[in-house]
Design an enzyme around this catalytic site. Sequence first.
Site, PDB file in Angstrom:
ATOM      1  CB  THR A  40      -0.961   0.009   1.205  1.00 26.39           C
ATOM      2  OG1 THR A  40      -1.968   1.009   0.994  1.00 26.39           O
ATOM      3  CG2 THR A  40      -0.231   0.288   2.504  1.00 26.39           C
ATOM      4  CB  CYS A  65      -5.088  -3.955   0.009  1.00 32.74           C
ATOM      5  SG  CYS A  65      -4.810  -2.492   1.024  1.00 32.74           S
ATOM      6  CB  ALA A 104      -6.011   0.559   3.940  1.00 34.76           C
ATOM      7  CG  HIS A 140       1.225   4.547   4.623  1.00 37.71           C
ATOM      8  ND1 HIS A 140      -0.124   4.362   4.832  1.00 37.71           N
ATOM      9  CD2 HIS A 140       1.824   3.405   5.044  1.00 37.71           C
ATOM     10  CE1 HIS A 140      -0.327   3.168   5.348  1.00 37.71           C
ATOM     11  NE2 HIS A 140       0.839   2.566   5.484  1.00 37.71           N
TER      12      HIS A 140
END
Length: 241
Positions: free
Chosen positions: A105, A201, A170, A107
Amino acid sequence: MRRRGIRLAFAVSRVLLDAIQQRHKRRSTMLDILPAGLAPDFVPYLEGWELQRRIHAEVVVGDRPDTLILLEHEPVYTAGKRTEPHERPVDGTPVIDVDRGGKITWHGPGQLVGYPIVRLAEPVDVVAHVRRLERLLIDVLREHGVEGYQVAGRSGVWVRRPLSEDKVAAIGVRVERGVTMHGFAVNCDNTLAGFRGIIPCGITDAGVTTVSEVAGAHVSPADIVDTVSRVFAAEYAEVIA
C-alpha cells in the site's frame, strides 16, 4: 470476638482488593492518544515504525497504557508479508518491507495514519480487532459526511461510488505478545496517484477514494483527528465487566 474481628478484617480486605482490581481494569482500558506529526510535520516511515516498536515494548511490560499514535507519513510504499514480487511498483520507487499482514500500500501526506498499540483480551482474536477498528472508523467517517461500511472477507472501510465500490480506509495489523501494532490509514485529501502504480492491498476489482472526494468537500487529516481521538478514547475507556 477475635474470630468476628478476623472475619471483619477479611471482608474489608476483599473489598479493598476488589476496589484495586476495578481501578486496574479502568487503567488497563484507558487509551493514551499520541499525535506524532501532522502536516506540515510529516513523519518518515522508519521513524514512525521505530516509535511504534518502542511504545509496543512499553505496553507489553506494563510501563505504558494502551496508546493510539496518529500521524501523517512522508510518501512511502510499504509491503506486508503477503506481497508478491509482481505487485511491487516497477518505476523504481523504494518499498519498505514491514511485518504486518496484508499486501502493498501507499502512505503519504493527506492520509491520516493511526497505530493503535493495545493489549487484546485472551484468547487473542485478530479478526475481531480488525472488525472493531472498522466499526470505529465507520463511526468517525459518518460524522464527516461519509457513509462507510464493512465488506465480508475484506478488511478496511468501503464506500459505494457511482461506478464502483471503493476503499476509503485501509487496515493492516500485527499482534506480538498479545499487543497490537500497525493499524489503519484513512484517505482524507491525499493524492491517489500513489496507488496507480500498484494494486492496493492486492484487490483488483475495486478502487480507492478519499473522504474529500466522497463528501464533496475538503477534509484533511487535521479535520478528522479530533473525531478519531474522541471515538477511540471512548471505546477503549469502557470498563471490562
